[in-house]
Motif scaffolding. Structure first.
Motif: not given
Length: 198
Positions: A63-68, A121-126
């Motif tokens: 998930f960190a790579e997706v957000m990067e 839900d909070y991570v999906w929201q990010d």
């Protein structure tokens, strides 16, 4: 302030669309999304259709790579008009892994009945906030690709039947459905022929 009919005005969409395309494997969802103008792919599952060239960060494995990758698209100079996430069905386990890591759980259900999915839900929201920032501030359209599953649907006004649904946990599916402008099912047409015995 009182609202009256004189306050009416014409409005129209000013931001590019957010689409969710789902369906069984091998139906051409990725190929269809690749036709979007100047698309860049966030690939969280391997596999590129034969004969299709994609602009991609490569296989994103956390998930960190997706957000990067989303941050890179937000801050960097580029001419991409669409961001395609392929697929949110494979992104979901990465989100669950992030939630487990954040909370020191071995699996998403360790938190107790439904609490792990609620925490997700909070991570999906990010993730959603990142895509919405690309749409709002970088004028990028969003295409989410998902796999499908066949589920039984109990309609209170008709007999029960099976239907295609987005292959995500029900909480994740609801979040995705609320955030897009259109949900498109890609599937094969089936024609049944009733042969009468002579």
């Amino acid at each position: 302030m009182a609202i009256s009919l004189s306050d009416l005005k014409s409005v129209q969409a000013s931001e590019p669309p957010r689409l969710l395309i789902y369906g069984p494997e091998g139906m051409g969802k990725t190929t269809l999304a690749s036709e979007a103008p100047n698309a860049v792919f966030l690939q969280v599952e391997s596999g590129t259709p034969m004969g299709v060239t994609l602009n991609s960060f490569g296989l994103l494995q956390s998930f960190a790579e997706v957000m990067e990758a989303i941050t890179s698209l937000y801050t960097g100079e580029h001419a991409f008009e669409y961001v395609v996430v392929d697929s949110v069905s494979r992104l979901e386990p990465l989100i669950f892994a992030q939630v487990c890591s954040d909370n020191n759980w071995k699996q998403i259900e360790d938190a107790g009945y439904g609490k792990g999915y609620a925490a997700a839900d909070y991570v999906w929201q990010d993730f959603i906030d990142g895509l919405n920032a690309l749409r709002r501030d970088r004028n990028m359209g969003v295409i989410l690709i998902a796999h499908s599953e066949t589920v039984r649907f109990d309609d209170p006004t008709s007999p029960s039947y099976s239907r295609y649904d987005i292959d995500l946990h029900k909480r994740s599916r609801a979040m995705m459905a609320r955030e897009v402008d259109a949900i498109l099912l890609v599937k094969q047409d089936v024609v049944l022929v009733d042969e009468k015995k002579s």
